[in-house]
Design an enzyme around this catalytic site. Structure first.
Site, mmCIF file in Angstrom:
data_model
loop_
_atom_site.group_PDB
_atom_site.id
_atom_site.type_symbol
_atom_site.label_atom_id
_atom_site.label_comp_id
_atom_site.label_asym_id
_atom_site.label_seq_id
_atom_site.Cartn_x
_atom_site.Cartn_y
_atom_site.Cartn_z
ATOM 1 N N GLY A 223 0.960 -1.245 0.046
ATOM 2 C CA GLY A 223 -0.095 0.008 0.012
ATOM 3 C C GLY A 223 0.840 1.325 0.018
ATOM 4 O O GLY A 223 0.136 2.384 0.007
ATOM 5 N N SER A 224 2.191 1.068 0.081
ATOM 6 C CA SER A 224 3.059 2.323 -0.205
ATOM 7 C C SER A 224 2.817 3.076 -1.252
ATOM 8 O O SER A 224 3.242 4.441 -1.398
ATOM 9 C CB SER A 224 4.439 1.943 0.429
ATOM 10 O OG SER A 224 5.112 1.046 -0.561
ATOM 11 N N LYS B 89 3.965 1.189 -4.614
ATOM 12 C CA LYS B 89 4.966 0.590 -5.528
ATOM 13 C C LYS B 89 4.488 0.348 -6.871
ATOM 14 O O LYS B 89 4.841 0.808 -8.023
ATOM 15 C CB LYS B 89 5.475 -0.638 -4.961
ATOM 16 C CG LYS B 89 5.930 -0.653 -3.684
ATOM 17 C CD LYS B 89 6.581 -1.842 -3.221
ATOM 18 C CE LYS B 89 5.503 -3.122 -2.911
ATOM 19 N NZ LYS B 89 4.417 -2.499 -1.789
ATOM 20 N N SER B 90 3.381 -0.188 -7.012
ATOM 21 C CA SER B 90 2.371 -0.491 -8.086
ATOM 22 C C SER B 90 2.089 0.584 -8.917
ATOM 23 O O SER B 90 2.190 0.803 -10.316
ATOM 24 C CB SER B 90 1.334 -1.639 -7.900
ATOM 25 O OG SER B 90 1.785 -2.717 -7.466
ATOM 26 N N SER C 17 9.571 -6.653 -1.044
ATOM 27 C CA SER C 17 11.003 -7.049 -0.756
ATOM 28 C C SER C 17 11.562 -6.777 0.456
ATOM 29 O O SER C 17 12.569 -5.727 0.386
ATOM 30 C CB SER C 17 11.791 -6.876 -2.115
ATOM 31 O OG SER C 17 11.484 -5.276 -2.477
HETATM 32 N N1 LIG Z 1 2.279 9.701 -3.933
HETATM 33 C C1 LIG Z 1 1.706 8.507 -4.083
HETATM 34 N N2 LIG Z 1 2.273 7.487 -4.627
HETATM 35 C C2 LIG Z 1 1.919 6.232 -4.752
HETATM 36 N N3 LIG Z 1 0.492 6.162 -4.606
HETATM 37 C C3 LIG Z 1 -0.221 7.054 -3.988
HETATM 38 C C4 LIG Z 1 0.398 8.057 -3.564
HETATM 39 N N4 LIG Z 1 -0.345 8.796 -2.905
HETATM 40 C C5 LIG Z 1 -1.510 8.149 -2.692
HETATM 41 N N5 LIG Z 1 -1.306 7.141 -3.222
HETATM 42 C C6 LIG Z 1 -2.401 5.902 -3.238
HETATM 43 O O1 LIG Z 1 -1.706 4.849 -2.637
HETATM 44 C C7 LIG Z 1 -2.546 3.521 -3.265
HETATM 45 C C8 LIG Z 1 -1.118 2.424 -3.403
HETATM 46 O O2 LIG Z 1 -1.293 1.307 -3.944
HETATM 47 P P1 LIG Z 1 -0.240 0.338 -4.675
HETATM 48 O O3 LIG Z 1 0.283 1.183 -5.712
HETATM 49 O O4 LIG Z 1 -1.309 -0.611 -5.112
HETATM 50 O O5 LIG Z 1 0.515 -0.030 -3.268
HETATM 51 P P2 LIG Z 1 1.563 -1.129 -3.409
HETATM 52 O O6 LIG Z 1 1.924 -1.828 -4.755
HETATM 53 O O7 LIG Z 1 2.873 -0.492 -2.893
HETATM 54 O O8 LIG Z 1 1.166 -2.289 -2.745
HETATM 55 C C9 LIG Z 1 -2.993 3.742 -4.287
HETATM 56 O O9 LIG Z 1 -4.416 3.897 -3.928
HETATM 57 C C10 LIG Z 1 -2.648 5.212 -4.582
HETATM 58 O O10 LIG Z 1 -3.492 5.868 -5.417
HETATM 59 MG MG LIG Z 2 1.579 -3.841 -5.414
#
Ligand SMILES: Nc1ncnc2c1ncn2[C@@H]1O[C@H](COP(=O)(O)OP(=O)(O)O)[C@@H](O)[C@H]1O
Ligand SMILES: [Mg+2]
Length: 210
Positions: free
Chosen positions: A40-41, A43-44, A111
């Site tokens: 949820g940070s 990455k994707s 990772s």
């Molecule tokens: N600066 C940012 N960069 C990336 N995602 C963000 C940012 N601000 C808010 N978000 C939100 O955070 C969520 C990140 O989800 P995701 O990309 O699936 O995370 P991960 O792949 O790290 O698990 C998305 O809903 C995205 O819209």
């Molecule tokens: Mg992801």
């Protein structure tokens, strides 16, 4: 069976078209952008947006993303420390192949272990080919986003070994990331342009001609 030794009686075959030939044809270098961070940070989201921006600039790109790879190449691997290590070992090898193909490849995996990321880095052909991008956000922010509903389930005790939540599943913060994007403080477009500027500064991609 982590990091198995190669079989005996193998000989490396040198190919006629080199990485340099492929990079010359592509107009940019092959490199791995290794996104690491909590679930949820972002990455994707960022790997995809950066890949899109690079593609618009004419670059050859490919995104290797956590769940997609676990559905195919790494099907059968779970989330124990050993399986996580094997998961990342295989991704590191695939990333190395993409770099050798002259492609800007972007990997989006939690990772969580420093040693595994260092191992993936060491597979690349030379320094500068592995750019670690720490997608930094605190657990509270990630849990409030909860794009896949995983934090809710982990906090309810329905998922064990959940990175950043379970005591036995730490996230080891990078010490030597080339890029740190703070996604709790900056928007997606801001993080994308920070990454693109850093890639230009490092000579991974040529600057946009104005
Ligand atoms: N600066 C940012 N960069 C990336 N995602 C963000 C940012 N601000 C808010 N978000 C939100 O955070 C969520 C990140 O989800 P995701 O990309 O699936 O995370 P991960 O792949 O790290 O698990 C998305 O809903 C995205 O819209
Ligand atoms: Mg992801």
């Amino acid at each position: 069976m982590t990091n198995p030794q190669p079989a005996e009686n193998l000989t490396w075959h040198k190919h006629k078209v080199s990485r340099g030939d492929r990079e010359a044809a592509n107009g940019h270098r092959g490199a791995t952008l290794w996104f690491t961070g909590l679930s949820g940070s972002g990455k994707s989201t960022l790997a995809n947006e950066v890949a899109f921006a690079l593609h618009q600039r004419g670059a050859r790109t490919y995104v290797l993303d956590g769940d997609n790879i676990r559905m195919g190449l790494n099907r059968g691997l779970g989330f124990s420390p050993e399986d996580r290590q094997e998961n990342i070992r295989r991704i590191g090898e695939v990333a190395k192949l993409f770099t050798d193909a002259g492609v800007l490849n972007l990997t989006a995996f939690v990772s969580p272990y420093r040693e595994d990321r260092a191992a993936a880095r060491s597979l690349q052909p030379e320094p500068g080919r592995f750019i670690e991008v720490w997608v930094k956000a605190d657990v509270a922010t990630c849990a409030s986003r909860d794009p896949k509903g995983l934090y809710r389930r982990a906090l309810a005790g329905e998922i064990t070994g959940f990175t950043g939540v379970s005591a036995d599943a730490p996230y080891e913060e990078p010490h030597d990331a080339e890029i740190v994007v703070e996604t709790a403080r900056h928007s997606v477009p801001e993080c994308v342009s920070q990454i693109l500027s850093e890639l230009e500064r490092r000579g991974v991609i040529p600057p946009v001609q104005s």
